[in-house]
Write a protein that holds these residues in place. Structure first.
Motif, PDB file in Angstrom:
ATOM      1  N   LYS A  23       0.826  -1.204   0.000  1.00 24.79           N
ATOM      2  CA  LYS A  23       0.000   0.000   0.000  1.00 24.79           C
ATOM      3  C   LYS A  23       0.860   1.253   0.000  1.00 24.79           C
ATOM      4  O   LYS A  23       0.588   2.218  -0.723  1.00 24.79           O
ATOM      5  N   ARG A  24       1.930   1.247   0.796  1.00 24.14           N
ATOM      6  CA  ARG A  24       2.829   2.403   0.846  1.00 24.14           C
ATOM      7  C   ARG A  24       3.525   2.607  -0.500  1.00 24.14           C
ATOM      8  O   ARG A  24       3.707   3.747  -0.948  1.00 24.14           O
ATOM      9  N   MET A  25       3.910   1.527  -1.142  1.00 25.14           N
ATOM     10  CA  MET A  25       4.572   1.623  -2.445  1.00 25.14           C
ATOM     11  C   MET A  25       3.621   2.192  -3.498  1.00 25.14           C
ATOM     12  O   MET A  25       4.019   3.020  -4.321  1.00 25.14           O
ATOM     13  N   ILE A  26       2.352   1.774  -3.447  1.00 26.49           N
ATOM     14  CA  ILE A  26       1.365   2.273  -4.411  1.00 26.49           C
ATOM     15  C   ILE A  26       1.091   3.753  -4.179  1.00 26.49           C
ATOM     16  O   ILE A  26       0.931   4.526  -5.128  1.00 26.49           O
ATOM     17  N   GLU A  27       1.054   4.166  -2.922  1.00 26.85           N
ATOM     18  CA  GLU A  27       0.786   5.569  -2.593  1.00 26.85           C
ATOM     19  C   GLU A  27       1.876   6.487  -3.133  1.00 26.85           C
ATOM     20  O   GLU A  27       1.634   7.686  -3.337  1.00 26.85           O
ATOM     21  N   LYS A  28       3.068   5.951  -3.358  1.00 28.27           N
ATOM     22  CA  LYS A  28       4.177   6.755  -3.876  1.00 28.27           C
ATOM     23  C   LYS A  28       4.173   6.844  -5.402  1.00 28.27           C
ATOM     24  O   LYS A  28       4.931   7.619  -5.978  1.00 28.27           O
ATOM     25  N   LEU A  29       3.347   6.044  -6.067  1.00 26.48           N
ATOM     26  CA  LEU A  29       3.336   6.015  -7.528  1.00 26.48           C
ATOM     27  C   LEU A  29       2.746   7.293  -8.111  1.00 26.48           C
ATOM     28  O   LEU A  29       1.745   7.799  -7.629  1.00 26.48           O
ATOM     29  N   GLU A  30       3.364   7.807  -9.157  1.00 24.37           N
ATOM     30  CA  GLU A  30       2.872   8.973  -9.902  1.00 24.37           C
ATOM     31  C   GLU A  30       3.086   8.701 -11.390  1.00 24.37           C
ATOM     32  O   GLU A  30       4.119   8.168 -11.786  1.00 24.37           O
ATOM     33  N   ASN A  31       2.122   9.089 -12.207  1.00 26.25           N
ATOM     34  CA  ASN A  31       2.216   8.878 -13.657  1.00 26.25           C
ATOM     35  C   ASN A  31       2.552   7.422 -13.987  1.00 26.25           C
ATOM     36  O   ASN A  31       3.385   7.138 -14.861  1.00 26.25           O
ATOM     37  N   HIS A  32       1.912   6.519 -13.304  1.00 24.74           N
ATOM     38  CA  HIS A  32       2.174   5.099 -13.481  1.00 24.74           C
ATOM     39  C   HIS A  32       1.116   4.450 -14.375  1.00 24.74           C
ATOM     40  O   HIS A  32       0.177   5.102 -14.826  1.00 24.74           O
ATOM     41  N   TYR A  33       1.296   3.172 -14.618  1.00 29.39           N
ATOM     42  CA  TYR A  33       0.366   2.408 -15.435  1.00 29.39           C
ATOM     43  C   TYR A  33      -0.276   1.313 -14.594  1.00 29.39           C
ATOM     44  O   TYR A  33       0.357   0.772 -13.684  1.00 29.39           O
ATOM     45  N   ILE A  34      -1.518   1.008 -14.912  1.00 31.39           N
ATOM     46  CA  ILE A  34      -2.249  -0.033 -14.198  1.00 31.39           C
ATOM     47  C   ILE A  34      -2.574  -1.147 -15.185  1.00 31.39           C
ATOM     48  O   ILE A  34      -3.190  -0.899 -16.219  1.00 31.39           O
ATOM     49  N   VAL A  57       1.527  -1.108 -11.758  1.00 24.74           N
ATOM     50  CA  VAL A  57       0.997  -2.038 -10.771  1.00 24.74           C
ATOM     51  C   VAL A  57       0.042  -2.998 -11.469  1.00 24.74           C
ATOM     52  O   VAL A  57      -0.718  -2.603 -12.353  1.00 24.74           O
ATOM     53  N   VAL A  58       0.112  -4.263 -11.085  1.00 24.67           N
ATOM     54  CA  VAL A  58      -0.752  -5.304 -11.646  1.00 24.67           C
ATOM     55  C   VAL A  58      -1.913  -5.571 -10.699  1.00 24.67           C
ATOM     56  O   VAL A  58      -1.717  -5.637  -9.482  1.00 24.67           O
ATOM     57  N   VAL A  59      -3.114  -5.715 -11.250  1.00 22.96           N
ATOM     58  CA  VAL A  59      -4.296  -6.044 -10.449  1.00 22.96           C
ATOM     59  C   VAL A  59      -4.937  -7.298 -11.036  1.00 22.96           C
ATOM     60  O   VAL A  59      -5.236  -7.350 -12.229  1.00 22.96           O
ATOM     61  N   ASP A  60      -5.155  -8.302 -10.182  1.00 21.06           N
ATOM     62  CA  ASP A  60      -5.782  -9.536 -10.653  1.00 21.06           C
ATOM     63  C   ASP A  60      -6.549 -10.177  -9.495  1.00 21.06           C
ATOM     64  O   ASP A  60      -6.176 -10.017  -8.332  1.00 21.06           O
ATOM     65  N   ALA A  76       2.113  -5.995  -7.342  1.00 19.55           N
ATOM     66  CA  ALA A  76       0.840  -6.619  -7.693  1.00 19.55           C
ATOM     67  C   ALA A  76      -0.133  -6.598  -6.524  1.00 19.55           C
ATOM     68  O   ALA A  76       0.281  -6.662  -5.359  1.00 19.55           O
ATOM     69  N   VAL A  77      -1.419  -6.517  -6.855  1.00 24.28           N
ATOM     70  CA  VAL A  77      -2.473  -6.445  -5.848  1.00 24.28           C
ATOM     71  C   VAL A  77      -3.542  -7.489  -6.160  1.00 24.28           C
ATOM     72  O   VAL A  77      -3.967  -7.630  -7.308  1.00 24.28           O
ATOM     73  N   ASP A  89      -7.663   2.586  -5.002  1.00 26.35           N
ATOM     74  CA  ASP A  89      -6.571   2.082  -4.167  1.00 26.35           C
ATOM     75  C   ASP A  89      -5.253   1.989  -4.934  1.00 26.35           C
ATOM     76  O   ASP A  89      -4.186   2.121  -4.335  1.00 26.35           O
ATOM     77  N   VAL A  90      -5.324   1.746  -6.232  1.00 25.10           N
ATOM     78  CA  VAL A  90      -4.085   1.634  -7.023  1.00 25.10           C
ATOM     79  C   VAL A  90      -3.736   2.953  -7.704  1.00 25.10           C
ATOM     80  O   VAL A  90      -2.907   2.996  -8.616  1.00 25.10           O
ATOM     81  N   GLY A  91      -4.358   4.042  -7.261  1.00 18.45           N
ATOM     82  CA  GLY A  91      -3.960   5.382  -7.709  1.00 18.45           C
ATOM     83  C   GLY A  91      -4.448   5.759  -9.092  1.00 18.45           C
ATOM     84  O   GLY A  91      -3.704   6.385  -9.859  1.00 18.45           O
ATOM     85  N   ILE A  92      -5.696   5.429  -9.402  1.00 12.26           N
ATOM     86  CA  ILE A  92      -6.216   5.713 -10.745  1.00 12.26           C
ATOM     87  C   ILE A  92      -6.191   7.201 -11.071  1.00 12.26           C
ATOM     88  O   ILE A  92      -5.951   7.590 -12.221  1.00 12.26           O
ATOM     89  N   THR A  93      -6.389   8.054 -10.081  1.00 13.74           N
ATOM     90  CA  THR A  93      -6.431   9.498 -10.339  1.00 13.74           C
ATOM     91  C   THR A  93      -5.044  10.067 -10.633  1.00 13.74           C
ATOM     92  O   THR A  93      -4.932  11.150 -11.207  1.00 13.74           O
ATOM     93  N   ARG A  94      -3.989   9.320 -10.251  1.00 12.26           N
ATOM     94  CA  ARG A  94      -2.613   9.779 -10.511  1.00 12.26           C
ATOM     95  C   ARG A  94      -1.979   9.029 -11.671  1.00 12.26           C
ATOM     96  O   ARG A  94      -0.841   9.319 -12.049  1.00 12.26           O
TER      97      ARG A  94
END
Length: 204
Positions: A23-34, A57-60, A76-77, A89-94
């Motif tokens: 969760k902490r690693m995801i919160e640090k993501l900016e301009n990333h891909y999902i 970040v991978v979601v499955d 991965a989440v 949760d995976v930072g869609i807005t960023r």
């Protein structure tokens, strides 16, 4: 009983701390891909993003697939990417972009609609199983739609009709061990390269 209890508690604590770390690693993501879905298409997409060195970040929904992604040193989440809460949760807005590679066209369509609602500026690429789904996915907001089976047939025919062209494209677009690739570069408005030809620029 005491040993069993201790083992269970240690496992639960380890899982809790692992989730907090992710969760902490995801919160640090900016301009990333999902990457939504870690099947064959999702894995190939994630491997290319990893090779490019960009954050993602991978979601499955499958524990086995999430574990496989984590063994490949990917973030991965384990969650359902069709849920708005998961996307938040995976930072869609960023995020910069999203790859919809879920099992069904309906799920991919749902993810795209949710993602575009939460982040209208998001760039989306999607996979489509059925040909008629392509137009729907585009209307939902996908900039690019790929039909793996249709593309495979197209490539197979081209490999017979124009083999040298196909070989060139493989060298230019795939990591086959050669230090060769095609890249995209955005030229800023104030750059000295604006409105100049490649000959005038003299890049070398």
């Amino acid at each position: 009983i005491g040993a069993m209890t201790q083992t269970i508690i240690e496992l639960e604590l380890g899982e809790l701390f692992g989730k907090r770390r992710i969760k902490r690693m995801i919160e640090k993501l900016e301009n990333h891909y999902i990457v939504c879905g870690f099947g064959r298409v999702g894995r190939a997409a994630a491997q290319e993003l990893k090779r490019a060195g960009v954050p993602f970040v991978v979601v499955d929904r499958s524990p086995e697939r999430v574990e496989r992604a984590m063994r490949a040193e990917m973030l991965a989440v384990l969650a359902d990417s069709t849920q708005d809460e998961t996307l938040r949760d995976v930072g869609i807005t960023r995020a910069r972009g999203l790859i919809a590679a879920l099992k069904t066209d309906a799920d991919n369509l749902f993810v795209i609609l949710s993602a575009k609602t939460l982040n209208p500026e998001l760039k989306v690429a999607a996979r489509a199983d059925e040909e008629e789904a392509e137009s729907k996915l585009r209307r939902a907001g996908a900039e690019t739609v790929f039909a793996p089976y249709s593309n495979a047939g197209h490539q197979m025919a081209l490999s017979l009709l124009r083999p040298h062209v196909v070989q060139f494209l493989d060298v230019a677009t795939r990591n086959i061990g050669l230090d060769v690739g095609i890249e995209q570069v955005r030229v800023a408005e104030g750059s000295e390269f604006v409105s100049r030809s490649l000959k005038q620029i003299q890049l070398r």
